[in-house]
Design a protein around this motif. Sequence first.
Motif, PDB file in Angstrom:
ATOM      1  N   ARG A  28       0.405  -1.212  -0.029  1.00  0.00           N
ATOM      2  CA  ARG A  28      -0.140   0.132   0.070  1.00  0.00           C
ATOM      3  C   ARG A  28       1.064   1.529   0.015  1.00  0.00           C
ATOM      4  O   ARG A  28       1.660   1.822   1.006  1.00  0.00           O
ATOM      5  CB  ARG A  28      -0.759  -0.075   1.572  1.00  0.00           C
ATOM      6  N   SER A  45       2.372   5.447   1.966  1.00  0.00           N
ATOM      7  CA  SER A  45       1.272   4.784   3.346  1.00  0.00           C
ATOM      8  C   SER A  45       0.510   6.651   3.087  1.00  0.00           C
ATOM      9  O   SER A  45       1.021   7.246   2.794  1.00  0.00           O
ATOM     10  CB  SER A  45       1.973   5.083   4.020  1.00  0.00           C
ATOM     11  N   ARG A  75       1.479   6.288   8.656  1.00  0.00           N
ATOM     12  CA  ARG A  75       0.779   4.918   8.724  1.00  0.00           C
ATOM     13  C   ARG A  75       1.571   3.595   7.368  1.00  0.00           C
ATOM     14  O   ARG A  75       0.932   3.018   6.961  1.00  0.00           O
ATOM     15  CB  ARG A  75      -0.566   4.810   8.845  1.00  0.00           C
ATOM     16  N   ASP A 117       3.187   1.458   8.956  1.00  0.00           N
ATOM     17  CA  ASP A 117       3.061   0.397   8.705  1.00  0.00           C
ATOM     18  C   ASP A 117       1.841  -0.509   8.117  1.00  0.00           C
ATOM     19  O   ASP A 117       1.819  -1.434   8.931  1.00  0.00           O
ATOM     20  CB  ASP A 117       2.112   0.251  11.536  1.00  0.00           C
ATOM     21  N   LEU A 118       0.924   0.365   7.704  1.00  0.00           N
ATOM     22  CA  LEU A 118       0.206  -0.305   6.871  1.00  0.00           C
ATOM     23  C   LEU A 118       0.817  -0.947   5.284  1.00  0.00           C
ATOM     24  O   LEU A 118      -0.490  -1.010   4.002  1.00  0.00           O
ATOM     25  CB  LEU A 118      -0.930   0.491   6.841  1.00  0.00           C
ATOM     26  N   HIS A 146       2.454  -3.288   4.165  1.00  0.00           N
ATOM     27  CA  HIS A 146       2.176  -4.704   3.980  1.00  0.00           C
ATOM     28  C   HIS A 146       2.580  -5.336   5.723  1.00  0.00           C
ATOM     29  O   HIS A 146       3.011  -5.082   6.438  1.00  0.00           O
ATOM     30  CB  HIS A 146       3.521  -4.699   3.175  1.00  0.00           C
ATOM     31  N   GLN A 147       1.439  -6.150   5.301  1.00  0.00           N
ATOM     32  CA  GLN A 147       0.767  -6.990   7.241  1.00  0.00           C
ATOM     33  C   GLN A 147       2.431  -7.435   7.079  1.00  0.00           C
ATOM     34  O   GLN A 147       2.652  -7.353   8.941  1.00  0.00           O
ATOM     35  CB  GLN A 147      -0.406  -8.122   6.588  1.00  0.00           C
ATOM     36  N   ASP A 148       3.537  -8.121   6.468  1.00  0.00           N
ATOM     37  CA  ASP A 148       4.231  -8.458   6.609  1.00  0.00           C
ATOM     38  C   ASP A 148       5.692  -8.279   6.877  1.00  0.00           C
ATOM     39  O   ASP A 148       6.729  -8.475   7.555  1.00  0.00           O
ATOM     40  CB  ASP A 148       4.331 -10.106   6.511  1.00  0.00           C
ATOM     41  N   PRO A 179       5.801  -4.803   7.093  1.00  0.00           N
ATOM     42  CA  PRO A 179       5.771  -2.908   7.186  1.00  0.00           C
ATOM     43  C   PRO A 179       6.668  -1.827   7.313  1.00  0.00           C
ATOM     44  O   PRO A 179       7.734  -2.119   7.445  1.00  0.00           O
ATOM     45  CB  PRO A 179       4.763  -2.959   8.340  1.00  0.00           C
ATOM     46  N   TRP A 223       9.679  -2.669   4.636  1.00  0.00           N
ATOM     47  CA  TRP A 223       9.828  -2.758   3.070  1.00  0.00           C
ATOM     48  C   TRP A 223      10.516  -1.666   2.173  1.00  0.00           C
ATOM     49  O   TRP A 223      11.003  -2.109   1.803  1.00  0.00           O
ATOM     50  CB  TRP A 223       8.577  -2.347   2.780  1.00  0.00           C
ATOM     51  N   GLU A 247       3.196  -0.383  18.717  1.00  0.00           N
ATOM     52  CA  GLU A 247       4.865  -1.006  19.078  1.00  0.00           C
ATOM     53  C   GLU A 247       6.008  -0.375  19.988  1.00  0.00           C
ATOM     54  O   GLU A 247       5.616   1.266  19.677  1.00  0.00           O
ATOM     55  CB  GLU A 247       5.194  -1.378  17.459  1.00  0.00           C
ATOM     56  N   GLY A 267       5.712   0.456  12.625  1.00  0.00           N
ATOM     57  CA  GLY A 267       4.912  -0.292  13.043  1.00  0.00           C
ATOM     58  C   GLY A 267       5.794  -1.669  13.903  1.00  0.00           C
ATOM     59  O   GLY A 267       7.044  -1.533  13.773  1.00  0.00           O
TER      60      GLY A 267
END
Length: 299
Positions: free
Chosen positions: A12, A15, A36, A38-39, A41-43, A45, A49, A265, A297
């Motif tokens: 995404r 972000s 954000r 942290d949004l 990618h789920q794995d 972030p 990334w 976090e 994240g």
Amino acid sequence: MNAFDLAALHPRLPSPVEPVEDERFTRHGVRLLLKRDDLIHQDLPGNKWRKLAPNLPAAAGRPVLTFGGAYSNHLRATAAAGRLLGFPTIGVVRGEELAGRPLNPSLARCAADGMRLRFVDRATYRRRADPQVLAELLTELPSEYGDCYVVPEGGSNEAAVRGCAELGRELHGVADVVAVACGTGGTLAGLAAGLAPGQRALGMAVLKGGFLAGDVRDLQKSAFGRPAGDWSLDDRFHFGGYARTTPALDAFAEDFEARHGLPVERLYVAKMLYGLVALADEGAFPPGTALAAVITGSG
């Protein structure tokens, strides 16, 4: 899927930026924004990334060997990337494994994602950049790992710094000051370079030692050939060092979560946010300042 199929992970990007109302800032005339990351990618972030994405094409599907502490978000993200993209990963972990003790949740996640963990004593870990030490680590690997692509601790190398510059470019015209938690300095080095003239990057160190400023300068010189952007570091809010927290920090994070519905976090983000509240109280941000906090994240 191979290491070049990064788009298949559906990150995404850019972000989102979310404004939040928090009287601890508004009473000083400061507008708080949350970037954000942290949004993404789920794995994978946030800065994980942004650092890994430019390195993986260079790895070209080869095994990736990298370094981190026992609670390293970077190790977790690298292991997840290996699982998702189908390449082997090796994590060199600072500190000796305790026989008979289970892995902590971070390392257990790495192992579940297929990462081969290699524990080394702290003296050896400090020499991780020594070609002889690295050669010995590579020699100890089983033959099926073959030629490895080496990524430094925290993922901070020239490619990663250039990748993090995009974070700064995404914030053009959005904020006067952009704050980010710092472990190895790569994200700050790239962020500052990507910001527009007149914008300032603020790094909040999550470990003690006071050495990060030199690392940031060295990373910028390697990535861009010169210092880049307006940036500063504050190393007062590490709460005892990397991977350490206190009851006061935990209480602050729980309160921030309750106020804004945002998972906080503890090892990076909570320390940054706590420091920003303290700086606002100190008058560090003039009234009218738009302050963006990068939510990286947990990795």
